[in-house]
Design an enzyme around this catalytic site. Structure first.
Site, short mmCIF file in Angstrom:
data_model
loop_
_atom_site.label_atom_id
_atom_site.label_comp_id
_atom_site.label_asym_id
_atom_site.label_seq_id
_atom_site.Cartn_x
_atom_site.Cartn_y
_atom_site.Cartn_z
N SER A 99 44.34 36.07 40.00
CA SER A 99 42.91 35.78 39.96
C SER A 99 42.48 35.23 38.61
CB SER A 99 42.11 37.03 40.33
OG SER A 99 40.74 36.74 40.35
N ASP A 247 36.24 31.94 41.04
CA ASP A 247 37.35 32.41 40.22
C ASP A 247 38.66 31.87 40.81
OD1 ASP A 247 37.69 34.04 42.43
OD2 ASP A 247 37.66 35.93 41.34
N ASP A 249 41.28 32.82 42.62
CA ASP A 249 41.69 32.98 44.02
C ASP A 249 40.47 32.96 44.95
OD1 ASP A 249 40.77 35.45 43.09
OD2 ASP A 249 42.10 36.61 44.39
N ASP A 251 37.95 34.70 45.70
CA ASP A 251 37.35 35.79 46.48
C ASP A 251 35.97 36.14 45.92
OD1 ASP A 251 38.28 36.99 44.17
OD2 ASP A 251 39.22 38.69 45.16
#
Length: 458
Positions: A99, A247, A249, A251
């Protein structure tokens, strides 16, 4: 080789590349997952980091050696693994991602069937023990699992767009989308293509769009003020209606108004809660204890039921299922959806807010401005302290005696008639996190924030 694996954290796996996390350790994690949960089929994906592909293939080999069939869905964000696990009805999924961690890190997020999270108290420690022991039986070639690649992008984008009605996009919109050179770009492109197909008049202005594991424009983490300027500048330069920054990744998504101002995730939780309650009257809405007055006020006024949960995705998802909540939100910009396997998504929120801009005929600052004035908040302030427990105890001693309420759901939440604060230790570092809010008194919120920080840091 066996020994302690320090990459196992409270909710997921994260470690420094080399000693803490490498392809050998990834193989052992895959093998351990396979031996412990005995999945027949699993999905794997990975973010844009330069080591993600190698780690993912080592994981796949470990799973296959344990007898599991592996479906590799390619370059993905974490929520594509959540979606694929439930959509394909497989026994689990793993996303290889760090992340927003520094460049020399990588990690993994693990789920089991129905996209249920695997964390410290739901199997992660057991997988860790098996991986650490590294005492696996010889591979039985006749029982070895298969490996195939599959794209689920079309089905996933169908799911995202099921949350909005494209007929509601009844005016031209200009959106800045900053992928931060992370994994979001391919989804942004796919959504844009669908909008064009449907004749929807939305212009996508793409910033740092190309996936690049070297992160030439810095690690994508818009929670840090220094990572926001490029989005702000693009909104102002293009006179856009809204800015969206992801961000690594994706999520989480972070929103900026038409002036390029960053909007705290806290106020977006209230905005989305109201939108869901319009369509699902009387529903339950999950929120975290760090900042809560605005959310509780909005949910109760709309006839919903606010439910407080401990911070952290594993706790929120568990509570979402328990309460069958339609929506849950954390001030850290994690948003959870019942019809998305109770998981968090960074793509659904901005689509919903873009739709609201059209339906309500207002700017984002108009949609949240009165709430920001009604409940001014400090935002999360981190303090690195040598002795976090003692520091928290000093603050509690000062404020608990004349407080209306002290709650220990997550750290300490101390409430007075006209202001409140939450103070909690980080799960991962020697840091104490403070959040303060008041009822319509910006100056009071500021002075209390400064007062607490002085006691904390003395």
């Amino acid at each position: 080789m066996s020994g302690e694996l320090t990459c196992f954290k409270a909710y997921d796996i994260r470690g420094k590349l080399g000693a803490e996390l490498n392809e050998d350790i990834a193989y052992r994690i895959g093998r351990a997952y396979g031996e412990y949960l005995k999945p027949k089929q699993m999905v794997l994906g990975g973010d844009v980091r330069l080591t993600s592909e190698g780690l993912k293939l080592a994981l796949a080999k470990g799973l296959q050696d344990a007898g599991t069939d592996v479906i590799d869905i390619g370059l993905t964000g974490t929520e594509e693994i959540y979606f694929a696990t439930s959509y394909l009805k497989v026994d689990g999924g793993i996303e290889v991602t760090a992340s927003h961690n520094p460049l020399d890190y990588n990690g993994m997020k693990l789920v089991r069937e129905e996209s249920k999270p695997i964390s410290g108290d739901t199997g992660l420690r057991d997988i860790q023990k098996l991986a650490e022991a590294n005492d696996f039986a010889a591979v039985d070639e006749s029982k070895r699992g298969s490996y195939k690649q599959l794209s689920i992008l079309d089905a996933y984008v169908d799911k995202l767009l099921s949350y909005v009605d494209l007929n509601n996009f009844n005016r031209p919109l200009k959106l800045v989308l900053n992928s931060g050179n992370g994994a979001a770009g391919h989804v942004v492109d796919a959504v844009e293509a669908r909008f064009k197909q449907a004749g929807v008049n939305v212009e996508f202005i793409k910033v740092h769009h190309t996936p690049d594991g070297n992160f030439p424009n810095g690690i994508p983490n818009p929670l840090l003020p220094e990572c926001r300027q490029d989005t702000t500048d693009a909104v102002v330069a293009h006179q856009a209606d809204m800015g969206i920054a992801f961000d690594g990744d994706f999520d989480r998504c972070f929103l900026f108004d038409n002036q390029g101002n960053f909007i705290e995730g806290y106020y977006i939780v209230g905005l989305l809660a109201a939108a869901f309650l319009e369509k699902n009257p009387g529903s339950r809405i999950i929120h975290d204890p760090r900042l809560s007055w605005n959310t509780v006020d909005i949910v109760e006024r709309a006839g919903g039921v606010p439910v407080m949960s401990k911070t952290g995705h594993a706790f929120i998802k568990e509570r979402m299922r328990l309460e069958d909540a339609v929506y849950g939100g954390e001030m850290s910009a994690h948003h959870y959806f019942r019809d998305f396997a109770y998981c968090d998504s960074g793509m659904i929120p901005w689509l919903l807010v873009a739709e609201l801009l059209c339906v309500k005929g207002k700017t984002l600052s108009e949609l949240v401005g009165d709430r920001m004035a009604a409940y001014p908040a400090s935002g999360e302030i981190n303090s690195s302290l040598a002795a976090p427990k003692e520091a928290i105890a000093r603050v509690l001693e000062k404020y608990q005696h004349d407080a209306i309420n002290v709650d220990y759901t997550d750290g300490i939440s101390v409430e007075y008639a006209d202001w409140r604060f939450n103070l909690r230790s980080s799960n991962t570092e020697p840091v104490v996190r403070l959040n303060v809010e008041s009822r319509a008194e910006e100056a009071l919120m500021q002075s209390r924030t400064n007062e607490i920080l002085e006691i904390l840091r003395k």
